[in-house]
Design a protein around this motif. Structure first.
Motif, PDB file in Angstrom:
ATOM      1  N   ASP A 195      46.148   5.511   7.920  1.00  8.94           N
ATOM      2  CA  ASP A 195      47.361   5.539   7.096  1.00  8.94           C
ATOM      3  C   ASP A 195      47.030   6.130   5.729  1.00  8.94           C
ATOM      4  N   GLU A 196      47.502   7.343   5.466  1.00  9.82           N
ATOM      5  CA  GLU A 196      47.231   7.998   4.188  1.00  9.82           C
ATOM      6  C   GLU A 196      48.191   7.455   3.134  1.00  9.82           C
ATOM      7  N   SER A 197      47.828   6.343   2.548  1.00  6.24           N
ATOM      8  CA  SER A 197      48.670   5.687   1.559  1.00  6.24           C
ATOM      9  C   SER A 197      47.781   4.947   0.579  1.00  6.24           C
ATOM     10  N   VAL A 198      48.242   4.801  -0.658  1.00  5.58           N
ATOM     11  CA  VAL A 198      47.470   4.074  -1.664  1.00  5.58           C
ATOM     12  C   VAL A 198      47.576   2.567  -1.469  1.00  5.58           C
ATOM     13  N   LEU A 199      48.358   2.135  -0.488  1.00  3.33           N
ATOM     14  CA  LEU A 199      48.484   0.705  -0.199  1.00  3.33           C
ATOM     15  C   LEU A 199      48.180   0.436   1.269  1.00  3.33           C
ATOM     16  N   ALA A 223      61.694  -6.719 -16.149  1.00  4.06           N
ATOM     17  CA  ALA A 223      62.427  -6.978 -14.901  1.00  4.06           C
ATOM     18  C   ALA A 223      61.484  -7.316 -13.749  1.00  4.06           C
ATOM     19  N   ASN A 224      60.206  -7.632 -14.078  1.00  2.38           N
ATOM     20  CA  ASN A 224      59.204  -7.992 -13.067  1.00  2.38           C
ATOM     21  C   ASN A 224      59.038  -6.894 -12.017  1.00  2.38           C
ATOM     22  N   CYS A 225      58.977  -5.649 -12.481  1.00  2.00           N
ATOM     23  CA  CYS A 225      58.748  -4.502 -11.592  1.00  2.00           C
ATOM     24  C   CYS A 225      57.371  -3.907 -11.878  1.00  2.00           C
ATOM     25  N   ALA A 226      56.733  -3.392 -10.847  1.00  3.11           N
ATOM     26  CA  ALA A 226      55.446  -2.716 -11.000  1.00  3.11           C
ATOM     27  C   ALA A 226      55.679  -1.213 -11.064  1.00  3.11           C
ATOM     28  N   LEU A 227      54.899  -0.543 -11.897  1.00  9.93           N
ATOM     29  CA  LEU A 227      54.998   0.910 -12.037  1.00  9.93           C
ATOM     30  C   LEU A 227      53.729   1.560 -11.496  1.00  9.93           C
ATOM     31  N   LEU A 228      53.889   2.427 -10.497  1.00  7.20           N
ATOM     32  CA  LEU A 228      52.788   3.231  -9.953  1.00  7.20           C
ATOM     33  C   LEU A 228      53.017   4.666 -10.380  1.00  7.20           C
ATOM     34  N   ILE A 229      52.031   5.256 -11.061  1.00  6.87           N
ATOM     35  CA  ILE A 229      52.166   6.615 -11.587  1.00  6.87           C
ATOM     36  C   ILE A 229      51.356   7.567 -10.720  1.00  6.87           C
ATOM     37  N   PHE A 230      52.019   8.556 -10.161  1.00  3.23           N
ATOM     38  CA  PHE A 230      51.364   9.578  -9.339  1.00  3.23           C
ATOM     39  C   PHE A 230      51.440  10.886 -10.121  1.00  3.23           C
ATOM     40  N   THR A 231      50.280  11.394 -10.517  1.00  2.00           N
ATOM     41  CA  THR A 231      50.286  12.486 -11.491  1.00  2.00           C
ATOM     42  C   THR A 231      49.316  13.595 -11.125  1.00  2.00           C
ATOM     43  N   ILE A 290      44.483  -3.384  -4.720  1.00  3.30           N
ATOM     44  CA  ILE A 290      45.480  -2.683  -5.529  1.00  3.30           C
ATOM     45  C   ILE A 290      46.666  -3.592  -5.829  1.00  3.30           C
ATOM     46  N   ILE A 291      47.073  -4.403  -4.851  1.00  6.72           N
ATOM     47  CA  ILE A 291      48.161  -5.366  -5.107  1.00  6.72           C
ATOM     48  C   ILE A 291      47.741  -6.352  -6.192  1.00  6.72           C
ATOM     49  N   GLU A 292      46.481  -6.775  -6.158  1.00  4.11           N
ATOM     50  CA  GLU A 292      45.960  -7.669  -7.197  1.00  4.11           C
ATOM     51  C   GLU A 292      46.074  -7.019  -8.577  1.00  4.11           C
ATOM     52  N   LEU A 293      45.747  -5.742  -8.666  1.00  3.73           N
ATOM     53  CA  LEU A 293      45.830  -5.032  -9.945  1.00  3.73           C
ATOM     54  C   LEU A 293      47.276  -4.884 -10.411  1.00  3.73           C
ATOM     55  N   MET A 294      48.207  -4.736  -9.469  1.00  5.19           N
ATOM     56  CA  MET A 294      49.618  -4.610  -9.825  1.00  5.19           C
ATOM     57  C   MET A 294      50.148  -5.859 -10.511  1.00  5.19           C
ATOM     58  N   GLU A 295      49.554  -7.001 -10.225  1.00  5.97           N
ATOM     59  CA  GLU A 295      50.046  -8.262 -10.768  1.00  5.97           C
ATOM     60  C   GLU A 295      49.903  -8.341 -12.285  1.00  5.97           C
ATOM     61  N   ASP A 296      49.016  -7.533 -12.870  1.00  5.92           N
ATOM     62  CA  ASP A 296      48.821  -7.574 -14.320  1.00  5.92           C
ATOM     63  C   ASP A 296      50.009  -7.011 -15.088  1.00  5.92           C
ATOM     64  N   GLY A 297      50.865  -6.254 -14.410  1.00 10.08           N
ATOM     65  CA  GLY A 297      52.064  -5.737 -15.070  1.00 10.08           C
ATOM     66  C   GLY A 297      51.884  -4.423 -15.783  1.00 10.08           C
ATOM     67  N   TYR A 298      50.688  -3.854 -15.745  1.00 10.52           N
ATOM     68  CA  TYR A 298      50.449  -2.552 -16.375  1.00 10.52           C
ATOM     69  C   TYR A 298      50.497  -1.461 -15.309  1.00 10.52           C
ATOM     70  N   PRO A 299      50.791  -0.220 -15.697  1.00 11.59           N
ATOM     71  CA  PRO A 299      50.887   0.854 -14.693  1.00 11.59           C
ATOM     72  C   PRO A 299      49.540   1.126 -14.027  1.00 11.59           C
ATOM     73  N   LEU A 300      49.582   1.455 -12.759  1.00 14.18           N
ATOM     74  CA  LEU A 300      48.418   1.997 -12.062  1.00 14.18           C
ATOM     75  C   LEU A 300      48.614   3.500 -11.965  1.00 14.18           C
TER      76      LEU A 300
END
Length: 645
Positions: A402-406, A34-42, A414-424
């Motif tokens: 700004d305390e944010s990962v983006l 569905a062309n969505c990016a997955l960000l995993i916070f663990t 990080i946006i560039e890495l999201m384009e690969d379609g794999y989870p960050l």
């Protein structure tokens, strides 16, 4: 949404667990289509519902880019903290981000859960109705626990429907854990008549029930049937293998993915309940059932053999980071084969060595300032021959509160890495239970060992940076102590010990041989008068004013000192004009007097002696000559005052 791509955040713990890893793989597949990016916070450990705990690693949920998320998935049973889950939900509500709760129960929130009651009823009926147990016993969890009590009710319902009267003696409490279960089994084994089946509220208790029966010489399932519940991998390594009802989180992955996409598209959906999968096995008398035996063994072997190698290498990385000379070398020490596919971002405030970031109470006082200090891809590209990051990035001083990962200078990366379609994957960095940044892992089509390694890499980098800060701070303290030891507290000039130590180095420097050397002695006029009439504090301020004038009037390379009292001196190597220096001292004191407007004037008498520096030069003799000339000046001043009177 970023660049037309919807952003889904997954909040979870222990992503290296085979069940959760499988869940992530399946969820990723659904979202990529569905062309969505997955960000995993663990986080890397479970909180186990200990709400008084406040582990710093949960900070990873505070730095999610809430404003840019389209949906948040919270695996509540994996995080095991209502406090943390509510904190995430509160921030999501502020930014109008839809939340999907997996394996939990919160009001006004979409849920995707296991139907635990239906699953537990199914395995209970399997023992009672399929295998015909007539004298069953229940190993319950914690007394008065809602999950345990509900499973007792189901146990009672099933046996009574099958004509078996229920009484309280049919229930023991193993508290969902090993040792309490073994204690309960000791008491159960003392009974004259043993049950013909023990139905356990979870797999941990079932494993220990089987082991206790085996040790007592009671055969399972020939004499006693045993069942568990949850579907832990460990049940397949028990002897005999334990019948259970699998609550493998993988069973929820497809439903969670579809529900998250619906919420991200602002669709209204109903709660979903998925029935656990019944797994009959040897402990209940059914044929052997092996659940993914090859993957289980492979995961075990990979984790076991890689763990020792990883631990050794990462220990060396952390040690090299701790003992680095400066920030650049500390960041460079991160790079190794085991730390590929990694960004490291920290709050630059940690590098302010005037106070120890991890030991000082600066809550709410420091403005965060997040910057990237490591990009493994850049280092790999340059084969570690140059700075880990380009100077304009590594030494970036642009404020980033700004305390944010983006946010900040790493956002585009990080946006560039999201384009690969794999989870960050994001982990919080913390030391002494104080968070100070985060790691971002970009494994591509990662395997479970990558996810397992991420946990220990994060720990190693946290320890390496934290240890570096502590050692640097200790060095700074030693420098301050050394400065205090060598310098006069009132004037900031060298004291006797400090001057003689520095002078010894100068005297032994052959390059100074044959150079001009000048000694200037300066003495405060009328110190006794000031002390007697205005107090010793005024006298000290006056001495400090003369010292400042002396220091500012001499070349930067001059050795300025106070051996005691109001006698101050400077030793200057190289050409200089001592008369001009003395005039400058007097001018600076005139300026001081005009500024402070005291009822007395701060003045000084100065004398100078110049010669050539060679092996015959004696500093104490030179000081005496300059001192004698200074007193000659002071004497002329007294004579002039007496003449004027």
């Amino acid at each position: 949404m970023i660049n037309g791509k919807k952003i889904i955040a997954l909040c979870v713990s222990r992503i290296y667990d085979p069940q959760i890893y499988g869940f992530i793989k399946k969820l990723t597949g659904t979202l990529r289509k569905a062309n969505c990016a997955l960000l995993i916070f663990t986080i890397n450990s479970d909180i186990y519902w200990e709400e008084n705990l406040n582990p710093a690693e949960t900070y990873v949920f505070d730095i999610m880019p809430y404003r840019e998320l389209d949906c948040i998935i919270i695996m509540d049973e994996k995080i095991k903290s209502h406090v943390v889950t509510n904190r995430i939900m509160s921030k999501a509500k502020e930014e109008s981000v839809p939340v999907l709760i997996v394996d939990g129960n919160y009001p006004d929130t979409t849920l995707v859960n296991f139907d635990y009651e239906a699953g537990f009823e199914e395995i209970t009926r399997h023992i009672i109705e399929h295998h015909g147990a007539k004298h069953p016993h229940m190993m319950a969890g914690l007394p008065h626990n809602v999950f345990s009590d509900r499973r007792i009710e189901i146990f009672r319902k099933v046996i009574e429907e099958n004509g078996i009267p229920f009484d309280d003696s049919m229930v023991s409490y193993g508290d969902f854990w090993a040792d309490p279960t073994r204690d309960a089994m000791k008491e159960l084994l003392k009974r004259d008549k043993l049950p013909d089946a023990i139905i356990c509220a979870n797999d941990i208790m079932a494993i220990n029930v089987v082991d206790s029966l085996n040790q007592a010489g009671i055969r399972v399932p020939d004499q006693v049937l045993v069942s568990g519940f949850d579907g832990f991998d460990e049940v397949f390594f028990s002897t005999p293998k334990i019948a259970t009802s699998s609550c493998d989180i993988l069973l929820l992955a497809e439903a969670v993915g579809d529900a998250a996409l619906s919420l991200a598209n602002h669709e209204t959906i109903s709660d979903l309940y998925i029935k656990p999968e019944l797994i009959p096995n040897e402990s209940c008398g059914c044929p052997e059932h092996i659940w993914n035996p090859n993957s289980l063994t492979a995961n075990f072997n990979n984790n076991f053999y890689r763990h020792q190698d990883d631990t050794r290498i990462l220990y060396n990385i952390a040690s090299n980071m701790e003992t680095s000379e400066d920030i650049w070398h500390m960041a460079a020490a991160i790079h190794a084969h085991k730390t590929k596919h990694l960004l490291t971002i920290v709050d630059r405030n940690i590098f302010d060595m005037e106070e120890n970031y991890f030991m000082s109470d600066h809550t709410g006082q420091l403005q965060p300032n997040f910057h990237i200090i490591n990009d493994a891809d850049y280092a790999e590209e340059h084969r570690f021959e140059h700075i880990p990051l380009p100077p304009e990035i590594f030494y970036d001083t642009t404020p980033n509160p700004d305390e944010s990962v983006l946010s900040g200078g790493y956002r585009d990366r990080i946006i560039e890495l999201m384009e690969d379609g794999y989870p960050l994957v994001f982990h919080a960095l913390d030391y002494m239970n104080r968070p100070f940044g985060f790691n971002c892992y970009f494994y591509g089509d990662g395997v479970i060992t990558d996810y397992a390694r991420a946990a220990i890499v994060t720990n190693a980098i946290s320890m390496g940076i934290g240890g570096f800060i502590n050692l640097q701070y200790q060095r700074r303290l030693l420098e301050k102590m050394d400065e205090m030891y060598k310098h006069d507290a009132l004037t900031g000039l060298f004291n006797r010990i400090g001057f003689l130590n520095v002078y010894e180095d100068v005297r032994n420097d052959e390059s100074n041989e044959g150079m001009p050397v000048t000694v200037i002695m300066s003495d405060l006029d009328g110190l006794k008068y000031i002390n007697d009439n205005f107090g010793h504090a005024d006298g000290d301020h006056s001495i400090a004013a003369v010292a400042s004038a002396l220091k500012k009037s001499c070349p930067d390379s001059a050795l300025c000192a106070r051996f005691g009292g109001d006698e101050l001196f400077a030793v200057i190597f190289g050409d200089c004009d001592p008369d001009r220096i003395i005039r400058n001292i007097d001018e600076k004191l005139l300026e001081y007097n005009r500024k402070v407007q005291l009822p007395y004037s701060v003045t000084t008498s100065s004398g100078a002696y110049s010669t050539t520096f060679d092996q015959t030069f004696e500093i104490l003799k030179a000081l005496k000559i300059a001192d004698k000339k200074m007193y000659a000046v002071k004497h002329r001043k007294h004579q002039q005052l007496d003449h004027n009177d």
